[in-house]
Design a protein around this motif. Structure first.
Motif, PDB file in Angstrom:
ATOM      1  N   UNK A   1      51.443  30.708  76.832  1.00 47.38           N
ATOM      2  CA  UNK A   1      51.401  31.719  77.977  1.00 47.38           C
ATOM      3  C   UNK A   1      50.693  33.082  77.664  1.00 47.38           C
ATOM      4  N   UNK A   2      50.270  33.931  78.528  1.00 43.39           N
ATOM      5  CA  UNK A   2      49.282  35.020  78.233  1.00 43.39           C
ATOM      6  C   UNK A   2      49.830  36.282  78.833  1.00 43.39           C
ATOM      7  N   UNK A   3      51.123  36.567  78.406  1.00 45.63           N
ATOM      8  CA  UNK A   3      51.586  37.803  79.077  1.00 45.63           C
ATOM      9  C   UNK A   3      52.102  38.520  77.689  1.00 45.63           C
ATOM     10  N   UNK A   4      52.465  39.847  77.723  1.00 45.30           N
ATOM     11  CA  UNK A   4      52.712  40.665  76.464  1.00 45.30           C
ATOM     12  C   UNK A   4      54.005  40.500  76.058  1.00 45.30           C
ATOM     13  N   UNK A   5      54.291  40.956  74.848  1.00 46.25           N
ATOM     14  CA  UNK A   5      53.572  40.636  73.743  1.00 46.25           C
ATOM     15  C   UNK A   5      52.987  39.316  73.333  1.00 46.25           C
ATOM     16  N   UNK A   6      51.870  39.275  72.663  1.00 45.59           N
ATOM     17  CA  UNK A   6      51.283  38.024  72.469  1.00 45.59           C
ATOM     18  C   UNK A   6      50.768  37.862  71.034  1.00 45.59           C
ATOM     19  N   UNK A   7      51.344  36.608  70.546  1.00 38.71           N
ATOM     20  CA  UNK A   7      50.986  36.254  69.008  1.00 38.71           C
ATOM     21  C   UNK A   7      49.523  35.423  68.875  1.00 38.71           C
ATOM     22  N   UNK A   8      48.786  36.153  68.355  1.00 39.56           N
ATOM     23  CA  UNK A   8      47.503  35.140  68.218  1.00 39.56           C
ATOM     24  C   UNK A   8      47.711  34.438  66.595  1.00 39.56           C
ATOM     25  N   UNK A   9      47.508  32.977  66.867  1.00 40.27           N
ATOM     26  CA  UNK A   9      47.634  31.953  65.661  1.00 40.27           C
ATOM     27  C   UNK A   9      46.129  31.824  65.379  1.00 40.27           C
ATOM     28  N   UNK A  10      45.853  32.085  64.113  1.00 37.51           N
ATOM     29  CA  UNK A  10      44.264  31.793  63.905  1.00 37.51           C
ATOM     30  C   UNK A  10      44.469  30.669  62.520  1.00 37.51           C
ATOM     31  N   UNK A  11      44.174  29.513  62.878  1.00 37.27           N
ATOM     32  CA  UNK A  11      44.293  28.378  61.628  1.00 37.27           C
ATOM     33  C   UNK A  11      43.264  27.286  62.079  1.00 37.27           C
ATOM     34  N   UNK A  12      42.676  26.840  61.115  1.00 35.84           N
ATOM     35  CA  UNK A  12      41.579  25.857  61.478  1.00 35.84           C
ATOM     36  C   UNK A  12      42.143  24.360  61.398  1.00 35.84           C
ATOM     37  N   UNK A  13      43.394  24.297  61.163  1.00 36.91           N
ATOM     38  CA  UNK A  13      44.187  23.043  61.308  1.00 36.91           C
ATOM     39  C   UNK A  13      45.053  22.714  62.508  1.00 36.91           C
ATOM     40  N   UNK A  14      44.515  22.001  63.486  1.00 35.08           N
ATOM     41  CA  UNK A  14      45.078  21.833  64.757  1.00 35.08           C
ATOM     42  C   UNK A  14      46.548  21.457  64.891  1.00 35.08           C
ATOM     43  N   UNK A  15      46.917  20.593  63.954  1.00 33.52           N
ATOM     44  CA  UNK A  15      48.507  20.435  63.777  1.00 33.52           C
ATOM     45  C   UNK A  15      49.335  21.475  63.565  1.00 33.52           C
TER      46      UNK A  15
ATOM     47  N   UNK B   1      55.501  34.269  73.625  1.00 37.47           N
ATOM     48  CA  UNK B   1      54.133  34.217  74.243  1.00 37.47           C
ATOM     49  C   UNK B   1      53.153  34.075  72.932  1.00 37.47           C
ATOM     50  N   UNK B   2      52.133  33.233  72.961  1.00 37.16           N
ATOM     51  CA  UNK B   2      51.262  32.788  71.811  1.00 37.16           C
ATOM     52  C   UNK B   2      50.001  32.010  72.299  1.00 37.16           C
ATOM     53  N   UNK B   3      48.982  32.455  71.552  1.00 31.16           N
ATOM     54  CA  UNK B   3      47.879  31.559  71.815  1.00 31.16           C
ATOM     55  C   UNK B   3      47.263  31.378  70.333  1.00 31.16           C
ATOM     56  N   UNK B   4      46.537  30.458  70.444  1.00 34.61           N
ATOM     57  CA  UNK B   4      45.948  29.862  69.084  1.00 34.61           C
ATOM     58  C   UNK B   4      44.444  29.528  69.037  1.00 34.61           C
ATOM     59  N   UNK B   5      43.718  30.103  67.953  1.00 29.39           N
ATOM     60  CA  UNK B   5      42.360  29.932  67.878  1.00 29.39           C
ATOM     61  C   UNK B   5      42.170  29.006  66.536  1.00 29.39           C
ATOM     62  N   UNK B   6      40.953  28.382  66.539  1.00 32.39           N
ATOM     63  CA  UNK B   6      40.338  27.636  65.353  1.00 32.39           C
ATOM     64  C   UNK B   6      39.623  28.494  64.444  1.00 32.39           C
ATOM     65  N   UNK B   7      39.273  29.596  64.352  1.00 32.95           N
ATOM     66  CA  UNK B   7      38.660  30.553  63.668  1.00 32.95           C
ATOM     67  C   UNK B   7      38.603  31.853  63.879  1.00 32.95           C
ATOM     68  N   UNK B   8      38.578  32.889  63.093  1.00 30.40           N
ATOM     69  CA  UNK B   8      38.372  34.273  63.435  1.00 30.40           C
ATOM     70  C   UNK B   8      37.503  34.734  64.540  1.00 30.40           C
ATOM     71  N   UNK B   9      36.319  34.117  64.325  1.00 28.61           N
ATOM     72  CA  UNK B   9      35.198  34.239  65.242  1.00 28.61           C
ATOM     73  C   UNK B   9      35.718  33.755  66.637  1.00 28.61           C
ATOM     74  N   UNK B  10      36.447  32.512  66.832  1.00 25.05           N
ATOM     75  CA  UNK B  10      36.922  32.288  68.352  1.00 25.05           C
ATOM     76  C   UNK B  10      37.861  33.487  68.811  1.00 25.05           C
ATOM     77  N   UNK B  11      38.614  33.828  67.816  1.00 23.83           N
ATOM     78  CA  UNK B  11      39.668  35.027  68.543  1.00 23.83           C
ATOM     79  C   UNK B  11      38.801  36.296  69.093  1.00 23.83           C
ATOM     80  N   UNK B  12      37.771  36.604  68.162  1.00 21.96           N
ATOM     81  CA  UNK B  12      36.928  37.922  68.470  1.00 21.96           C
ATOM     82  C   UNK B  12      36.105  37.416  69.710  1.00 21.96           C
TER      83      UNK B  12
END
Length: 207
Positions: free
Chosen positions: A5-19, A34-45
């Motif tokens: 979900x995308x409401x605050x506060x938001x946890x950003x998970x940055x990990x290249x392992x999908x599992x 609330x959390x959102x996940x990215x597969x790399x730092x670049x994807x987050x930025x």
């Protein structure tokens, strides 16, 4: 990018392992975070301006870059969002470097879910404090900018402990004028007392 979900506060998970990303999103969802996940730092930025309060759960190893490089980039950009470093067994030295560079915690895989929850909860509270402090400083700066040059001189003298008579002598003005400027300073700075004015002056000195 996976998201819960995308409401605050938001946890950003940055990990290249999908599992790992899916598992952590499920974990945070189960406790209503609330959390959102990215597969790399670049994807987050590329997708996140980091304006929403929260924290980052960051793996340290990625192909082509590292979590430490990402952390360094954030620091150089002046972003103080709390980072929790997640590492494999062979990455302890890197985690130590991350802590020295400002990460607030690090966990070694496999870690206990409760340890991560505790770390994230603490990080979110820390981010809230950082943002509140930043907003408070911004508000004080706006009040400071409303002062006239003479009021600035009087304020500096007051917070340094000088009495009205001493200020009058230093600035070459009358006691009545000093009292008028002092009253204006207290009103414009919204200071309840001299002690409160000193605290606000200390905030300004930290710029």
């Amino acid at each position: 990018m996976e998201e819960q979900r995308l409401s605050s506060p938001l946890i950003r998970v940055v990990d290249d392992d999908k599992s790992v990303r899916v598992a952590l999103l499920d974990l945070f969802k189960s406790i209503d975070l609330n959390a959102i996940a990215y597969d790399s730092p670049r994807a987050l930025l590329e997708a996140d301006d980091l304006d929403t309060p929260g924290c980052i759960v960051l793996d340290v190893r990625f192909s082509g870059t590292s979590g430490l490089d990402f952390q360094s980039d954030l620091q150089q950009a002046g972003n103080r969002m709390p980072i929790i470093v997640v590492t494999g067994h062979g990455d302890i030295p890197m985690s130590v470097r991350a802590m020295k560079a400002g990460a607030i915690d690090f966990l070694t895989k496999p870690f206990r879910e409760q340890d991560l929850i505790d770390a994230v909860t603490g990080a979110i509270k820390r981010d809230e404090l950082i943002r509140a402090e930043s907003q408070g400083r911004s508000n004080i700066e706006k009040l400071w900018e409303s002062l006239t040059p003479r009021e600035v001189e009087v304020m500096r003298a007051v917070v340094n402990g000088y009495m009205n008579k001493q200020i009058a002598g230093q600035l070459g003005i009358s006691m009545v004028t000093v009292k008028l400027h002092r009253s204006n300073v207290m009103k414009k700075m919204r200071a309840r007392s001299v002690a409160d004015l000193v605290k606000k002056a200390e905030f300004l000195a930290q710029k």
